[in-house]
Design an enzyme around this catalytic site. Sequence first.
Site, PDB file in Angstrom:
ATOM      1  N   GLY A 124       0.774  -1.232   0.000  1.00  0.00           N
ATOM      2  CA  GLY A 124       0.000   0.000   0.000  1.00  0.00           C
ATOM      3  C   GLY A 124       0.807   1.284   0.000  1.00  0.00           C
ATOM      4  N   GLY A 125       2.065   1.235  -0.384  1.00  0.00           N
ATOM      5  CA  GLY A 125       2.864   2.457  -0.410  1.00  0.00           C
ATOM      6  C   GLY A 125       2.462   3.398  -1.529  1.00  0.00           C
TER       7      GLY A 125
ATOM      8  N   ASN B  68       5.021  -3.614  -8.139  1.00  0.00           N
ATOM      9  CA  ASN B  68       5.406  -4.367  -6.952  1.00  0.00           C
ATOM     10  C   ASN B  68       6.206  -5.631  -7.285  1.00  0.00           C
ATOM     11  OD1 ASN B  68       4.280  -3.705  -4.062  1.00  0.00           O
ATOM     12  ND2 ASN B  68       4.524  -5.920  -4.091  1.00  0.00           N
TER      13      ASN B  68
ATOM     14  N   ASN C 158       1.581  -9.010  -0.056  1.00  0.00           N
ATOM     15  CA  ASN C 158       2.471  -8.432   0.952  1.00  0.00           C
ATOM     16  C   ASN C 158       1.888  -7.147   1.502  1.00  0.00           C
ATOM     17  OD1 ASN C 158       3.372  -6.679  -1.349  1.00  0.00           O
ATOM     18  ND2 ASN C 158       4.944  -6.065   0.103  1.00  0.00           N
TER      19      ASN C 158
ATOM     20  N   ARG D 158       9.329   5.639  -8.959  1.00  0.00           N
ATOM     21  CA  ARG D 158       8.285   5.462  -7.939  1.00  0.00           C
ATOM     22  C   ARG D 158       7.652   6.802  -7.563  1.00  0.00           C
ATOM     23  NH1 ARG D 158       6.989   1.061  -4.388  1.00  0.00           N
ATOM     24  NH2 ARG D 158       5.064   1.715  -3.378  1.00  0.00           N
TER      25      ARG D 158
ATOM     26  N   HIS E 290      11.318  -4.770   4.195  1.00  0.00           N
ATOM     27  CA  HIS E 290       9.907  -5.016   3.922  1.00  0.00           C
ATOM     28  C   HIS E 290       9.651  -5.533   2.508  1.00  0.00           C
ATOM     29  CE1 HIS E 290       5.708  -4.659   4.900  1.00  0.00           C
ATOM     30  NE2 HIS E 290       5.459  -3.767   3.966  1.00  0.00           N
ATOM     31  N   TRP E 291      10.578  -5.305   1.588  1.00  0.00           N
ATOM     32  CA  TRP E 291      10.358  -5.666   0.180  1.00  0.00           C
ATOM     33  C   TRP E 291      11.132  -6.934  -0.164  1.00  0.00           C
ATOM     34  CZ3 TRP E 291      10.925  -0.180  -2.460  1.00  0.00           C
ATOM     35  CH2 TRP E 291       9.798   0.579  -2.134  1.00  0.00           C
TER      36      TRP E 291
END
Length: 310
Positions: free
Chosen positions: A60-61, A69, A132, A212, A288-289
């Site tokens: 959700g970034g 993603n 994720n 991004r 996190h990725w």
Amino acid sequence: MSALPVADALPYPTPIGHRVTTATTTEVELRRHRVPTTLGEIAVAEVPGDGPTLVMLHGGGPGASGVSNYHQNLAALSQHFRILLPDQPGFGESYRPTEADLDERSITAITVDALAQALDALGVGTFHLLGNSLGGAAAIAFAQTHRDRVSGLVLMAPGGGWLPFGPTPTEGQKEMFKYFNGGGPSEKKMASFIRTMVFDHKQFGADVVRARYEASLDESHIAFYHLYNAAFAKRHGMDPLWKDLHRITAPTLLLWGRDDRTITLEGAQIMLKQIPDVQMHVFGRCGHWVQLERSAEFERHVTDFLGNLA
């Protein structure tokens, strides 16, 4: 990616109102579906393959979407699966939920409803599901409420099913919340956001930051993000999906970065205790990725785990 030409011929029947375009990258072919639902139109990218269907839900970034993603993983995974990459409501090319929508239901509940309808329209019955972060929350909720449809479940640091020991919001969540505030988005703020998401930000250069950042500038996405953050605050966080983890019947693989500062590792303990059929792999020196920071290992674990379920 350049503009996508309209396909002259389609290899399968197209539902009424469902539009498809195609594009070819240097590694994989993408088919872009525009699928109507009662909530709004859902964009789904497809990488054709002869294996079982794997639905992959993004995080959700700011600027997130299905393809952005997981773009780095598609060539390897498409050798084993037919891949579907939905843009969740509010993100990418999908419709934007309104303030009234978000007052009535959480973004996770909205996503589950939209996803079920979109997959029905695409003729998808049973499938493997991977998600994720925010997409992990939707994957948990879908696996809890549509248990007969999910044959295998992969969760990477998922929201909702995680029960943190430390304070919240976490460092990574704070970076997400402030990105569109305090003067709005900038490349500098995007660089700070990425540094928080990963263990070694040197893997992600200025070109990644710029791409991004540019993906985050859509005005309708920015407007949605303000509503999304406000709704998140009203609900005091994500849905407490951890209360019903026992309802997941699909074999489940948890993938986590040991150094995740957004959905922290210690919160995974309740998932290991409550999901009936579960296993876990933790990646050291990873944030996190997981799918980008440890792409080859991520692809191998996903392929081996889901392949053994066939």
